[in-house]
Design a protein around this motif. Structure first.
Motif, PDB file in Angstrom:
ATOM      1  N   VAL A 140       0.876  -1.174   0.000  1.00 23.32           N
ATOM      2  CA  VAL A 140       0.000   0.000   0.000  1.00 23.32           C
ATOM      3  C   VAL A 140       0.907   1.217   0.000  1.00 23.32           C
ATOM      4  O   VAL A 140       1.792   1.346   0.860  1.00 23.32           O
ATOM      5  N   SER A 141       0.710   2.095  -0.972  1.00 23.21           N
ATOM      6  CA  SER A 141       1.573   3.264  -1.126  1.00 23.21           C
ATOM      7  C   SER A 141       0.805   4.549  -0.865  1.00 23.21           C
ATOM      8  O   SER A 141      -0.406   4.624  -1.100  1.00 23.21           O
ATOM      9  N   ASP A 142       1.530   5.552  -0.370  1.00 25.78           N
ATOM     10  CA  ASP A 142       0.987   6.913  -0.209  1.00 25.78           C
ATOM     11  C   ASP A 142      -0.271   6.933   0.643  1.00 25.78           C
ATOM     12  O   ASP A 142      -1.194   7.719   0.393  1.00 25.78           O
ATOM     13  N   ALA A 143      -0.314   6.083   1.694  1.00 28.31           N
ATOM     14  CA  ALA A 143      -1.491   6.064   2.565  1.00 28.31           C
ATOM     15  C   ALA A 143      -1.664   7.374   3.313  1.00 28.31           C
ATOM     16  O   ALA A 143      -2.780   7.723   3.723  1.00 28.31           O
ATOM     17  N   ASP A 144      -0.576   8.107   3.513  1.00 23.34           N
ATOM     18  CA  ASP A 144      -0.669   9.386   4.217  1.00 23.34           C
ATOM     19  C   ASP A 144      -0.765  10.562   3.263  1.00 23.34           C
ATOM     20  O   ASP A 144      -0.630  11.715   3.669  1.00 23.34           O
ATOM     21  N   GLY A 145      -1.007  10.281   1.984  1.00 23.37           N
ATOM     22  CA  GLY A 145      -1.136  11.348   0.984  1.00 23.37           C
ATOM     23  C   GLY A 145      -2.530  11.410   0.402  1.00 23.37           C
ATOM     24  O   GLY A 145      -3.442  10.708   0.845  1.00 23.37           O
ATOM     25  N   TRP A 162      -4.231  -0.506  -7.912  1.00 21.16           N
ATOM     26  CA  TRP A 162      -5.586  -0.049  -7.605  1.00 21.16           C
ATOM     27  C   TRP A 162      -5.512   1.279  -6.867  1.00 21.16           C
ATOM     28  O   TRP A 162      -4.726   1.434  -5.921  1.00 21.16           O
ATOM     29  N   ARG A 163      -6.329   2.212  -7.285  1.00 25.83           N
ATOM     30  CA  ARG A 163      -6.421   3.500  -6.598  1.00 25.83           C
ATOM     31  C   ARG A 163      -7.589   3.459  -5.625  1.00 25.83           C
ATOM     32  O   ARG A 163      -8.609   2.802  -5.878  1.00 25.83           O
ATOM     33  N   ALA A 164      -7.464   4.180  -4.519  1.00 26.81           N
ATOM     34  CA  ALA A 164      -8.501   4.155  -3.494  1.00 26.81           C
ATOM     35  C   ALA A 164      -8.491   5.456  -2.711  1.00 26.81           C
ATOM     36  O   ALA A 164      -7.486   6.180  -2.700  1.00 26.81           O
ATOM     37  N   ARG A 165      -9.608   5.737  -2.079  1.00 32.46           N
ATOM     38  CA  ARG A 165      -9.631   6.820  -1.091  1.00 32.46           C
ATOM     39  C   ARG A 165      -9.238   6.284   0.284  1.00 32.46           C
ATOM     40  O   ARG A 165      -8.617   6.975   1.077  1.00 32.46           O
ATOM     41  N   TYR A 166      -9.661   5.048   0.542  1.00 26.76           N
ATOM     42  CA  TYR A 166      -9.302   4.382   1.799  1.00 26.76           C
ATOM     43  C   TYR A 166      -8.947   2.928   1.494  1.00 26.76           C
ATOM     44  O   TYR A 166      -9.489   2.329   0.570  1.00 26.76           O
ATOM     45  N   VAL A 167      -8.050   2.374   2.320  1.00 26.15           N
ATOM     46  CA  VAL A 167      -7.670   0.972   2.202  1.00 26.15           C
ATOM     47  C   VAL A 167      -7.903   0.303   3.554  1.00 26.15           C
ATOM     48  O   VAL A 167      -7.429   0.803   4.590  1.00 26.15           O
ATOM     49  N   ASP A 171      -6.000  -8.475   5.797  1.00 27.77           N
ATOM     50  CA  ASP A 171      -5.215  -9.542   5.175  1.00 27.77           C
ATOM     51  C   ASP A 171      -4.210 -10.187   6.112  1.00 27.77           C
ATOM     52  O   ASP A 171      -3.229 -10.789   5.666  1.00 27.77           O
ATOM     53  N   GLY A 172      -4.432 -10.082   7.417  1.00 25.17           N
ATOM     54  CA  GLY A 172      -3.639 -10.847   8.368  1.00 25.17           C
ATOM     55  C   GLY A 172      -2.327 -10.210   8.776  1.00 25.17           C
ATOM     56  O   GLY A 172      -1.915  -9.175   8.260  1.00 25.17           O
ATOM     57  N   ARG A 173      -1.674 -10.878   9.711  1.00 23.30           N
ATOM     58  CA  ARG A 173      -0.460 -10.309  10.315  1.00 23.30           C
ATOM     59  C   ARG A 173       0.706 -10.260   9.342  1.00 23.30           C
ATOM     60  O   ARG A 173       1.657  -9.493   9.546  1.00 23.30           O
ATOM     61  N   HIS A 174       0.690 -11.098   8.293  1.00 28.49           N
ATOM     62  CA  HIS A 174       1.791 -11.103   7.324  1.00 28.49           C
ATOM     63  C   HIS A 174       1.394 -10.414   6.018  1.00 28.49           C
ATOM     64  O   HIS A 174       2.133 -10.500   5.035  1.00 28.49           O
ATOM     65  N   GLY A 175       0.262  -9.760   5.996  1.00 21.04           N
ATOM     66  CA  GLY A 175      -0.234  -9.169   4.772  1.00 21.04           C
ATOM     67  C   GLY A 175       0.403  -7.836   4.425  1.00 21.04           C
ATOM     68  O   GLY A 175       1.173  -7.247   5.197  1.00 21.04           O
ATOM     69  N   ALA A 176       0.038  -7.348   3.240  1.00 21.14           N
ATOM     70  CA  ALA A 176       0.613  -6.093   2.745  1.00 21.14           C
ATOM     71  C   ALA A 176       0.221  -4.899   3.595  1.00 21.14           C
ATOM     72  O   ALA A 176       0.976  -3.929   3.703  1.00 21.14           O
ATOM     73  N   GLY A 177      -0.982  -4.948   4.187  1.00 20.11           N
ATOM     74  CA  GLY A 177      -1.430  -3.815   4.981  1.00 20.11           C
ATOM     75  C   GLY A 177      -0.497  -3.522   6.131  1.00 20.11           C
ATOM     76  O   GLY A 177       0.007  -2.402   6.287  1.00 20.11           O
ATOM     77  N   ARG A 178      -0.224  -4.539   6.932  1.00 22.71           N
ATOM     78  CA  ARG A 178       0.660  -4.330   8.079  1.00 22.71           C
ATOM     79  C   ARG A 178       2.079  -4.014   7.613  1.00 22.71           C
ATOM     80  O   ARG A 178       2.748  -3.152   8.198  1.00 22.71           O
ATOM     81  N   ARG A 179       2.535  -4.690   6.575  1.00 21.68           N
ATOM     82  CA  ARG A 179       3.900  -4.437   6.077  1.00 21.68           C
ATOM     83  C   ARG A 179       4.078  -3.017   5.568  1.00 21.68           C
ATOM     84  O   ARG A 179       5.191  -2.486   5.555  1.00 21.68           O
ATOM     85  N   VAL A 284      -0.080  -6.493  19.330  1.00 20.41           N
ATOM     86  CA  VAL A 284      -1.036  -5.417  19.081  1.00 20.41           C
ATOM     87  C   VAL A 284      -0.282  -4.248  18.473  1.00 20.41           C
ATOM     88  O   VAL A 284       0.815  -3.899  18.939  1.00 20.41           O
ATOM     89  N   LEU A 285      -0.854  -3.650  17.432  1.00 19.05           N
ATOM     90  CA  LEU A 285      -0.309  -2.420  16.875  1.00 19.05           C
ATOM     91  C   LEU A 285      -1.153  -1.236  17.369  1.00 19.05           C
ATOM     92  O   LEU A 285      -2.369  -1.349  17.476  1.00 19.05           O
ATOM     93  N   GLU A 286      -0.497  -0.137  17.662  1.00 19.04           N
ATOM     94  CA  GLU A 286      -1.185   1.111  18.038  1.00 19.04           C
ATOM     95  C   GLU A 286      -0.524   2.278  17.332  1.00 19.04           C
ATOM     96  O   GLU A 286       0.703   2.405  17.399  1.00 19.04           O
ATOM     97  N   PRO A 287      -1.318   3.140  16.690  1.00 18.12           N
ATOM     98  CA  PRO A 287      -2.751   3.019  16.432  1.00 18.12           C
ATOM     99  C   PRO A 287      -3.021   2.046  15.287  1.00 18.12           C
ATOM    100  O   PRO A 287      -2.087   1.540  14.664  1.00 18.12           O
ATOM    101  N   LEU A 288      -4.304   1.823  15.005  1.00 15.60           N
ATOM    102  CA  LEU A 288      -4.716   0.902  13.946  1.00 15.60           C
ATOM    103  C   LEU A 288      -4.967   1.637  12.641  1.00 15.60           C
ATOM    104  O   LEU A 288      -5.709   1.152  11.775  1.00 15.60           O
ATOM    105  N   ARG A 289      -4.346   2.766  12.503  1.00 15.65           N
ATOM    106  CA  ARG A 289      -4.540   3.590  11.309  1.00 15.65           C
ATOM    107  C   ARG A 289      -3.253   4.312  10.960  1.00 15.65           C
ATOM    108  O   ARG A 289      -2.529   4.786  11.841  1.00 15.65           O
ATOM    109  N   HIS A 290      -2.982   4.368   9.661  1.00 15.00           N
ATOM    110  CA  HIS A 290      -1.921   5.226   9.153  1.00 15.00           C
ATOM    111  C   HIS A 290      -2.491   5.952   7.943  1.00 15.00           C
ATOM    112  O   HIS A 290      -2.612   5.389   6.850  1.00 15.00           O
ATOM    113  N   GLY A 291      -2.878   7.194   8.142  1.00 20.05           N
ATOM    114  CA  GLY A 291      -3.498   7.963   7.068  1.00 20.05           C
ATOM    115  C   GLY A 291      -4.786   7.312   6.610  1.00 20.05           C
ATOM    116  O   GLY A 291      -5.737   7.144   7.379  1.00 20.05           O
TER     117      GLY A 291
END
Length: 403
Positions: A140-145, A162-167, A171-179, A284-291
């Motif tokens: 996931v790129s440019d989540a804070d942009g 894929w372009r998005a407004r939000y992601v 997809d789990g602890r080893h997924g692209a989101g957390r990475r 546990v990750l804190e916070p659960l959001r990055h952008g």
């Protein structure tokens, strides 16, 4: 239903891109679709794998209420089985707790997770939802942009974006989101509990009319019904054990020994159709959001299976995120979305605390060489309180079923 039946044309944008078609992603997708939000799910596995991969099956009362509130409970209502009793077997004897009559007086509902996923998937697809199977999210790129995007890799090796407004990373602890969360953007809390389980799925009818927890000098054993023909078992094993090390006879002999079959009746044996070693760990990750990137389910927090909280937290988090995304996209109000992380973390940490308590209840803690077994004496005291104290039983019941 086949992959080709739902071979959607390539779309490369959505207001909300959801990574993963597990319970969290599919609940979120269904809720957004019903709210008129443009969304798409990207799933790295094929359709048949998604529909059949076996996972946990204990749904908390609040999870059932969430699914019913949104009309996602048809299969659950028809085929789910209420469970409200658990049995503990120890050196001091056995005792049962009717937790459905204690605390908040809520039962569990046993409904295999792959059946729930199949239900949610059918509803999403039949309502016109977009899902791309065999499509792995890589980053996931440019989540804070202003223009977040998801890089994907198809089964044939082709890549796309894929372009998005939000992601929503489901997809789990080893997924692209957390990475994709940059170092330093979140705090990461971890704990290795130093315990491993051999998880087993047996083609055998349940041997108890309750969830069974056996505490034995050779290690913990667990019994959880999944259906009239399938039972889930757990056996504590040494760290580093391979899932295929134990023969079926050795597995059943160990279960008989630890569950004290000689005293309380034989176990119904059957073919072992699935086995895996689970190292009990929590994070546990804190916070659960990055952008514009939100972490949901195991991507947000990993919880040990000792208290069956993972899927239940995932469904709750999906509902909370759906509410926030709907308000932000339909009404221009980001208030609920901004509160997503704090709301979810309150539930996550409470579940982590109870899970940690259960691990201490079910497993011996070796004392240093030559030292008195202090922790083991504390564990026995916990068992005695749970057996004899109505107050402790109410506390257990409320936390055992609650999230």
């Amino acid at each position: 239903m086949t992959d080709s039946q739902y071979a959607w044309p390539a779309h490369d944008s959505a207001d909300v891109v959801i990574l993963g078609a597990g319970p969290a992603g599919l609940v979120l997708g269904n809720l957004l679709l019903r709210a008129g939000i443009d969304c798409a799910i990207l799933e790295r596995s094929g359709l048949e794998c998604v529909r059949t991969r076996a996972r946990a099956g204990f749904l908390a009362a609040n999870t059932v209420r969430i699914l019913a509130r949104h009309g996602l409970d048809e299969g659950l209502r028809r085929y789910g089985q209420e469970h409200r009793v658990c049995e503990f077997r120890t050196e001091g004897g056995r005792f049962r707790l009717d937790y459905g009559r204690l605390g908040s007086k809520d039962p569990h509902t046993v409904y295999p997770q792959h059946e729930l996923v199949a239900d949610l998937l059918t509803q999403f697809l039949d309502a016109g939802g977009r899902i791309r199977f065999d499509t792995e999210a890589v980053a996931v790129s440019d989540a804070d942009g202003p223009a977040p995007s998801v890089t994907v890799r198809e089964a044939d090796g082709r890549t796309g974006r894929w372009r998005a407004r939000y992601v929503a990373a489901c997809d789990g602890r080893h997924g692209a989101g957390r990475r994709s969360v940059p170092p330093g953007a979140v705090r990461h809390y971890r704990r290795d509990h130093g315990v491993s389980w051999l998880g087993l799925l047996a083609e055998a009818p349940p041997s108890l009319d309750a969830v069974g927890y056996a505490l034995h000098p050779h290690g913990y054993a667990g019994h959880m019904a999944r259906s009239a023909e399938i039972t889930r078992y757990y056996l504590q094993c040494a760290r580093g054990t391979r899932a295929d090390t134990w023969s079926e006879d050795r597995v059943w002999d160990a279960l008989d020994l630890r569950m004290r079959a000689a005293e309380y009746g034989p176990l119904s044996r059957g073919r072992l159709v699935q086995r895996a070693v689970v190292d009990l760990a929590s994070d546990v990750l804190e916070p659960l959001r990055h952008g514009a990137l939100f972490l949901v389910g195991d991507a947000a927090a990993l919880i040990s299976p000792s208290a069956a909280k993972g899927a239940n937290l995932a469904v709750l988090e999906a509902e909370i995120l759906a509410q926030g995304l709907t308000a932000a996209l339909r009404e221009g109000d980001p208030t609920a979305l901004d509160a997503y992380s704090d709301r979810c973390l309150a539930h996550i940490w409470r579940a982590q605390e109870f899970s940690h308590w259960m691990i201490g209840l079910l497993h011996e803690t070796p004392a240093p060489q030559g030292a008195p077994p202090f922790q083991e004496r504390l564990r026995r005291s916990r068992i005695s309180a749970l057996r004899d104290s109505p107050t402790q039983q109410d506390w257990f019941a409320e936390n055992y079923v609650g999230i």
